[in-house]
Design an enzyme around this catalytic site. Structure first.
Site, PDB file in Angstrom:
ATOM      1  N   LYS A  81      14.020 -18.845  14.261  1.00 39.57           N
ATOM      2  CA  LYS A  81      15.177 -19.543  14.809  1.00 39.57           C
ATOM      3  C   LYS A  81      15.497 -18.982  16.191  1.00 39.57           C
ATOM      4  O   LYS A  81      15.428 -17.765  16.411  1.00 39.57           O
ATOM      5  CB  LYS A  81      16.371 -19.389  13.865  1.00 39.57           C
ATOM      6  CG  LYS A  81      17.596 -20.218  14.266  1.00 39.57           C
ATOM      7  CD  LYS A  81      18.704 -20.087  13.218  1.00 39.57           C
ATOM      8  CE  LYS A  81      19.957 -20.857  13.615  1.00 39.57           C
ATOM      9  NZ  LYS A  81      21.024 -20.759  12.603  1.00 39.57           N
ATOM     10  N   SER A 156      23.281 -24.769  10.903  1.00 43.43           N
ATOM     11  CA  SER A 156      22.682 -24.793  12.226  1.00 43.43           C
ATOM     12  C   SER A 156      21.174 -24.522  12.218  1.00 43.43           C
ATOM     13  O   SER A 156      20.505 -24.718  13.226  1.00 43.43           O
ATOM     14  CB  SER A 156      23.372 -23.726  13.088  1.00 43.43           C
ATOM     15  OG  SER A 156      23.136 -22.418  12.563  1.00 43.43           O
ATOM     16  N   SER A 180      24.542 -21.956   7.059  1.00 46.89           N
ATOM     17  CA  SER A 180      23.552 -22.499   7.988  1.00 46.89           C
ATOM     18  C   SER A 180      22.100 -22.314   7.603  1.00 46.89           C
ATOM     19  O   SER A 180      21.218 -22.849   8.263  1.00 46.89           O
ATOM     20  CB  SER A 180      23.786 -21.924   9.389  1.00 46.89           C
ATOM     21  OG  SER A 180      24.975 -22.414   9.947  1.00 46.89           O
TER      22      SER A 180
END
Length: 492
Positions: A81, A156, A180
């Site tokens: 990420k 996210s 998330s």
């Protein structure tokens, strides 16, 4: 089968048996990305040249017999990420303000994976600074759900979930501040774990809310998830919130045995706001666990109704403080003004997106003189009550189970202009971050063609039991074997 339909253990065995090479696996990852990522949008930055060079070096180690056969992750491609810093590889947190930021060191989790012999293929798309529930807040491009390209992948960590679901990489890392990792795992039909706060080092994670953020693995199976956590967990002296707690053998916990297990099912998790399709799949999952010998009953989390308000007040306050460092002076994009204050204003105004600005303003207000006690301090008191609710339940129950998200994935654009509707998507996950306990989302079926996630919550530092329950359920069903079909999109 796609290359990454195989489990991490199966890929490892292919390498050991010389049925494939690390270079071939890495090239297959890039081939798959080139094939599908134009539709999905999971990656922001690729590192193909360096990844292939590293793969060749690791293949030489393999040829020289340097492979530790217990190290299942050796030679496997991974996506990171884009809020975890990677030495020499652009890290943007999906924000324009970090568009040109190239870190000089690795995050601890990246370092640990590298030490395990993994190959980073690139950085994964996300909501800007991890603020969002749909991955529509990225400053660069939207991520699409591989199950239906007209729907969101969740956020996210939507890029991480979508990349694993689309079989672009066999596993990925995400971060979880209020759900998330788990919510996009639910939407994309993969497995996502939020470990106990302090179990995994946050050093090198670009902070959103420091008391809530936690890095977690995203995989296609529970066993794979356990392998990854085994490598990234543990104390780190560079992170002051990292816990001095022994890391157990998570693989040893995957016994499939849940007989006599006590499960609490909060009535708040199956009540108003939870779609009928999601409720139905969760109840079916509970019945599967009952057939395996577990016992479940309805319970209550008395302060659950206050969690959403408390979470967004605390998270925004911490974001206001953490994001003050992005000023256009020390690193990142600078928009020069007539003076220092003007430079700050231009850099932040042009560098931050709308959602980030919204949370900075909310947090700054909550921390301001005259409002601190009424908002921030009160939210901290609510947090303590929620933590106590969980501690009370865990005196009687081994795990708490419910849906990961109240609905399946929603359509792109459906809620992007409605912050309150978007925030409600975290209503079943943010309590876990407030309490600091571990939780995993595993696929438990489809509702109207879209995945539903089952959330299993455990005691502090008891990821082993969470894995045990998740694995037993997974082995008794076949939901984790279902793959996305890339429906919809521009061609539909």
């Amino acid at each position: 089968m796609e290359a990454f339909d195989y489990s991490l253990k199966e890929l490892h065995e292919q390498l050991v048996n010389k049925e494939t090479t690390i270079e071939k696996l890495v090239r297959q990852s890039f081939d798959r990305i080139k094939e599908v990522d134009e539709k999905v949008g999971a990656f922001l930055t690729l590192d193909e040249e360096n990844a292939i060079a590293r793969a060749k070096d690791l293949d030489k180690q393999l040829e020289n017999g340097e492979l530790d056969e217990g190290n299942i992750l050796f030679g496997l491609p991974v996506g990171i990420k884009d809020n975890m810093v990677t030495k020499g590889l652009r890290t943007t947190a999906a924000s324009k303000i970090l568009e040109n930021f190239v870190p000089v060191h690795d995050a601890t989790v990246v370092e640990k994976l590298r030490d395990a012999g993994t190959v980073t293929v690139g950085k994964l798309n996300m909501d800007e600074f991890a603020m969002g529930s749909s991955n529509e807040n990225s400053a660069y491009k939207i991520v699409h759900n591989p199950w239906h390209l007209d729907y969101v992948p969740g956020g996210s960590s939507g890029g991480s979930a979508a990349a694993v679901a689309a079989r672009e990489v066999p596993f990925a890392l995400g971060s979880d501040t209020g759900g998330s990792v788990r919510q996009p795992a639910s939407y994309c039909g993969v497995v996502g774990l939020k470990p106990t706060y302090g179990r995994v080092s946050r050093f090198g994670l670009i902070a959103f809310a420091s008391s809530l953020d936690q890095i977690g693995p995203m995989t296609t199976s529970v066993e794979d998830n356990a392998y990854v956590l085994q490598k990234i967990a543990g104390h780190d002296e560079r992170d002051s919130t990292s816990a001095h707690v022994e890391v157990p053998d998570y693989l040893a916990a995957l016994t499939g045995e849940v007989k006599g297990l006590r499960i609490g099912v909060p009535k708040e998790y199956l009540g108003e706001g939870v779609s009928e399709g999601v409720r139905e799949k969760v109840v079916e999952a509970l019945e599967v666990l009952k057939e395996l010998g577990a016992e479940w009953e309805e319970v209550s989390i008395p302060h659950a109704k206050y969690s959403l308000s408390a979470y967004y007040m605390l998270a925004s306050s911490e974001a206001s403080s953490n994001l003050a460092r992005f000023d256009g002076i020390r690193y990142g994009v600078r928009h020069t003004g007539d003076n220092l204050i003007d430079t700050y204003k231009k850099s932040r105004s042009e560098g931050f997106g709308d959602e980030v600005k919204r949370r900075i303003m909310l947090g700054t207000f909550a921390l301001s003189s005259g409002y601190y006690d009424a908002y921030y301090l009160k939210a901290q008191k609510v947090r303590t009550l929620i933590k106590q609710d969980f501690e009370d339940l865990f005196l009687k129950y081994d795990v708490i189970i419910g849906p990961t998200a109240p609905t399946t994935a929603f359509k792109l654009g459906e809620a992007v202009d409605d912050p309150m509707t978007m925030y409600v998507n975290d209503i079943l996950t943010n309590q876990i971050n407030l309490a600091g306990v571990p939780a995993i989302s595993v696929p438990c079926g489809l509702s109207e063609g879209l995945p539903v996630g089952l959330q299993i919550i455990g005691k502090h530092f008891d990821e082993a039991t969470v894995f045990r329950v998740a694995h037993a359920y997974e082995q008794a069903t076949e939901h984790h074997l279902e793959k996305p079909q890339f429906k919809g999109g521009a061609d539909s």
